[in-house]
Design a protein around this motif. Structure first.
Motif, PDB file in Angstrom:
ATOM      1  N   SER A 268       0.812  -1.228   0.000  1.00 27.34           N
ATOM      2  CA  SER A 268       0.000   0.000   0.000  1.00 27.34           C
ATOM      3  C   SER A 268       0.843   1.275   0.000  1.00 27.34           C
ATOM      4  CB  SER A 268      -0.956   0.011   1.201  1.00 27.34           C
ATOM      5  OG  SER A 268      -0.244   0.197   2.412  1.00 27.34           O
ATOM      6  N   SER A 269       2.157   1.143  -0.048  1.00 28.25           N
ATOM      7  CA  SER A 269       3.014   2.338  -0.040  1.00 28.25           C
ATOM      8  C   SER A 269       2.811   3.141  -1.327  1.00 28.25           C
ATOM      9  CB  SER A 269       4.476   1.936   0.134  1.00 28.25           C
ATOM     10  OG  SER A 269       4.792   0.850  -0.709  1.00 28.25           O
TER      11      SER A 269
ATOM     12  N   THR B 196      -1.802  -7.252  10.087  1.00 30.15           N
ATOM     13  CA  THR B 196      -2.205  -5.896   9.703  1.00 30.15           C
ATOM     14  C   THR B 196      -2.757  -5.145  10.915  1.00 30.15           C
ATOM     15  OG1 THR B 196      -4.489  -6.409   9.128  1.00 30.15           O
ATOM     16  CG2 THR B 196      -2.823  -6.720   7.382  1.00 30.15           C
ATOM     17  N   ARG B 197      -2.829  -3.824  10.795  1.00 30.87           N
ATOM     18  CA  ARG B 197      -3.268  -3.018  11.948  1.00 30.87           C
ATOM     19  C   ARG B 197      -4.704  -3.362  12.345  1.00 30.87           C
ATOM     20  NH1 ARG B 197      -6.570   1.257  10.933  1.00 30.87           N
ATOM     21  NH2 ARG B 197      -6.890   1.843   8.760  1.00 30.87           N
TER      22      ARG B 197
ATOM     23  N   GLY C 286      -4.378   5.157   6.279  1.00 25.86           N
ATOM     24  CA  GLY C 286      -5.653   4.937   5.582  1.00 25.86           C
ATOM     25  C   GLY C 286      -5.826   3.510   5.104  1.00 25.86           C
ATOM     26  N   ALA C 287      -4.729   2.859   4.720  1.00 26.32           N
ATOM     27  CA  ALA C 287      -4.827   1.479   4.234  1.00 26.32           C
ATOM     28  C   ALA C 287      -4.674   0.512   5.411  1.00 26.32           C
ATOM     29  CB  ALA C 287      -3.724   1.233   3.214  1.00 26.32           C
ATOM     30  N   ASP C 288      -5.180  -0.725   5.234  1.00 28.88           N
ATOM     31  CA  ASP C 288      -4.986  -1.747   6.275  1.00 28.88           C
ATOM     32  C   ASP C 288      -3.618  -2.388   6.045  1.00 28.88           C
ATOM     33  OD1 ASP C 288      -5.356  -3.402   8.415  1.00 28.88           O
ATOM     34  OD2 ASP C 288      -6.569  -4.861   7.306  1.00 28.88           O
TER      35      ASP C 288
ATOM     36  N   SER D   8       0.420  -3.721   6.673  1.00 24.85           N
ATOM     37  CA  SER D   8       1.056  -4.676   7.591  1.00 24.85           C
ATOM     38  C   SER D   8       1.886  -3.893   8.608  1.00 24.85           C
ATOM     39  CB  SER D   8       1.958  -5.634   6.814  1.00 24.85           C
ATOM     40  OG  SER D   8       3.133  -4.967   6.385  1.00 24.85           O
ATOM     41  N   LEU D   9       2.022  -4.472   9.799  1.00 20.18           N
ATOM     42  CA  LEU D   9       2.800  -3.765  10.837  1.00 20.18           C
ATOM     43  C   LEU D   9       4.281  -3.731  10.471  1.00 20.18           C
ATOM     44  CD1 LEU D   9       0.644  -5.146  13.700  1.00 20.18           C
ATOM     45  CD2 LEU D   9       0.926  -2.725  13.154  1.00 20.18           C
ATOM     46  N   GLY D  10       4.764  -4.740   9.751  1.00 22.20           N
ATOM     47  CA  GLY D  10       6.153  -4.708   9.269  1.00 22.20           C
ATOM     48  C   GLY D  10       6.348  -3.568   8.280  1.00 22.20           C
ATOM     49  N   GLY D  11       5.405  -3.422   7.347  1.00 18.41           N
ATOM     50  CA  GLY D  11       5.477  -2.336   6.358  1.00 18.41           C
ATOM     51  C   GLY D  11       5.331  -0.978   7.028  1.00 18.41           C
ATOM     52  N   MET D  12       4.456  -0.909   8.039  1.00 14.35           N
ATOM     53  CA  MET D  12       4.259   0.364   8.741  1.00 14.35           C
ATOM     54  C   MET D  12       5.520   0.764   9.507  1.00 14.35           C
ATOM     55  SD  MET D  12       0.337  -0.221  10.045  1.00 14.35           S
ATOM     56  CE  MET D  12       0.388   1.028  11.319  1.00 14.35           C
TER      57      MET D  12
END
Ligand SMILES: Cc1cc2nc3c(=O)[nH]c(=O)nc-3n(C[C@H](O)[C@H](O)[C@H](O)COP(=O)(O)OP(=O)(O)OC[C@H]3O[C@@H](n4cnc5c(N)ncnc54)[C@H](O)[C@@H]3O)c2cc1C
Length: 471
Positions: free
Chosen positions: A87-88, A127-128, A147-149, A151-155
């Motif tokens: 989602s980036s 995911t969050r 805004g997107a659901d 992943s916590l790793g990606g976040m």
């Protein structure tokens, strides 16, 4: 449509790539995909940047499996691009030199919730929303809400934030520790569960925001927060952007502990009305939320009402009803998608500047004027309590003049924010799209970043061609 993003050449050794893909196919079977559709879906898909697909996608299920992939790629000098949900927004997951997309979405176990310590340990693919659904009955919640659901790793990798950041901070504030696979395939742990530590270099914060260019995050220890006893929220219309921004500045400067304070300009309100079936007055509007005790949220709402009144705001309509609040915040989270109703068929070019709070009104007003002077159609929405706002310019991709005007507008906006002591990205990260602004923002510190990258990833296999512009 494609706007001019800086591309850093990434060398490609076809024999090495083929050898690695063969070995991974043998090892992972159908969890190593070379299908065109899967590869394309693991390149950039969200915005105007061109899609650059990897050569193969591996779906890892354990830290050890992911480490094996990285070790193999390291041995052969083949790029590895970690992938959460894709989602980036700035070309982060593109593979400009090909290589292996390491998809962590199947690593989605919640490993531990320590309610008494207000922390939890999760795998990177959780995911969050998944985490918050799991926490619902514990009295705890995880506040970071892009805004997107995602992943916590990606976040963690993008140092993400969202509407709650003004009260609860960003990913840099809530990640206590990580399990990371280094570029050579070694598994290390950073940080721990202690709320603070002075033990050595802060590797946790080095990996948070590193966008997969230094290592792969496979597990995270995260801070959690108690669900507030009472929540109230509402909307307040303003006659113009300046008065709305001034109300935000005063709210923050007087220390009112708002949980959320979001600006929507009149175009964004119009889009939300149409897309989310709201009936708000189409004028610059603040969405707010307060967390605390029954008496506390009432007091905060009254204080804000007084500030808004002083700044020329209209009636602050607030509610403690969960259903009404949910409708409002769902509309806020859908703001990005709603903008397209204003110009069906247009492409969206999103921006992400953040300035010191005292410069907020000046920066937003100059940006609004810039849009108007250049006949560009865009919505403005922002986590303004942090000085962070986004413009989504709606562009006709068949009109070269409009594309050029948009490109110039985006550049001016980023320079403006940087020159005000701010940043070209408050939360989305650099990826490919923001690389060209880093020299102006960081100056000589960019060389220190390059030295860190060279020390931790000397073969340049971790998400190459991202974050750091050429020297
Ligand atoms: C509609 C919409 C609204 C958004 N709103 C917000 C917002 O309000 N705030 C905000 O901050 N962002 C927002 N975003 C951007 C995006 O959701 C965030 O950047 C998010 O953190 C990306 O997470 P992801 O799992 O999708 O990561 P991906 O897109 O899969 O990856 C992002 C980057 O992190 C790296 N990465 C991913 N997983 C790992 C890992 N486990 N280890 C190491 N590196 C990894 C990737 O290589 C890549 O460089 C929004 C996006 C959309 C589409």
């Amino acid at each position: 449509m494609s706007l001019a993003a800086m591309q850093v050449p990434v060398s490609r050794n076809q024999d090495a790539v083929s050898a690695v893909v063969d070995i991974l196919s043998g090892r992972f079977g159908d969890r190593c995909s070379t299908s065109g559709a899967v590869r394309q879906q693991h390149g950039h898909t969200t915005t105007w940047l061109p899609n650059q697909a990897p050569d193969a996608v591996v779906f890892a299920e354990t830290t050890e499996e992911a480490a094996d992939v990285v070790r193999l790629c390291h041995e052969h000098g083949v790029p590895v691009i970690p992938f959460g949900t894709g989602s980036s927004l700035e070309g982060h997951v593109n593979a400009p030199g090909g290589g292996i997309s390491l998809d962590l979405s199947r690593m989605n176990q919640i490993l531990a919730v320590n309610a008494e310590d207000l922390d939890c340990r999760v795998q990177a693919g959780v995911t969050r929303k998944q985490l918050n659904a799991f926490l619902r009955d514990t009295g705890l919640f995880f506040p970071i809400d892009p805004g997107a659901d995602a992943s916590l790793g990606g976040m963690a990798a993008t140092r993400a934030s969202g509407t709650n950041a003004v009260r609860y901070g960003t990913m840099k504030d809530v990640v206590l520790g990580l399990t990371v696979i280094t570029a050579s395939g070694e598994i290390i742990k950073t940080g721990g569960r202690a709320k603070k530590s002075s033990a050595g270099y802060d590797l946790t914060r080095l990996f948070v925001g590193s966008e997969g260019t230094l290592g792969v995050i496979t597990e995270l220890t995260l801070r959690l927060f108690g669900q507030p006893e009472a929540i109230s929220g509402g909307v307040c219309p303003f006659p113009d952007i300046e008065s709305a921004c001034n109300a935000v500045i005063m709210t923050i400067q007087c220390g009112l502990p708002v949980a959320r304070i979001e600006l929507l300009d009149e175009m964004q309100v119009k889009a939300c009305n149409s897309y989310s079936k709201l009936s708000l007055e189409e004028t610059p509007t603040l969405f707010l939320e307060f967390h605390g005790t029954e008496a506390g949220v009432k007091e905060q709402a009254e204080l804000f009402e007084a500030i808004a009144g002083d700044c020329g705001g209209g009636t602050f309509q607030w509610t403690a009803q969960a259903e009404e609040r949910t409708q409002l915040w769902t509309a806020r989270h859908d703001a990005y998608w709603s903008s397209f109703v204003l110009r069906p068929g247009a492409k969206g070019v999103s921006t992400d500047t953040c300035v010191p709070i005292s410069r907020l009104a000046e920066c937003v007003m100059a940006t609004k004027q810039d849009l108007q002077e250049n006949n560009l159609l865009g919505t403005i929405v922002g986590h303004v309590g942090d000085g962070n706002f986004h413009v989504l310019v709606l562009v006709d991709e068949d009109n070269p003049d409009e594309i050029a005007a948009t490109e110039a507008f985006v550049e001016r906006l980023n320079w403006r924010a940087i020159d005000m002591g701010g940043t070209c990205t408050g939360e989305h990260g650099v990826g490919q799209g923001k690389m060209k602004y880093l020299k102006r923002e960081h100056g000589a510190a960019l060389d220190t970043m390059r030295a860190i990258k060279a020390a931790l990833d000397p073969k340049n296999i971790m998400n190459p061609g991202k974050v750091l512009p050429p020297a």
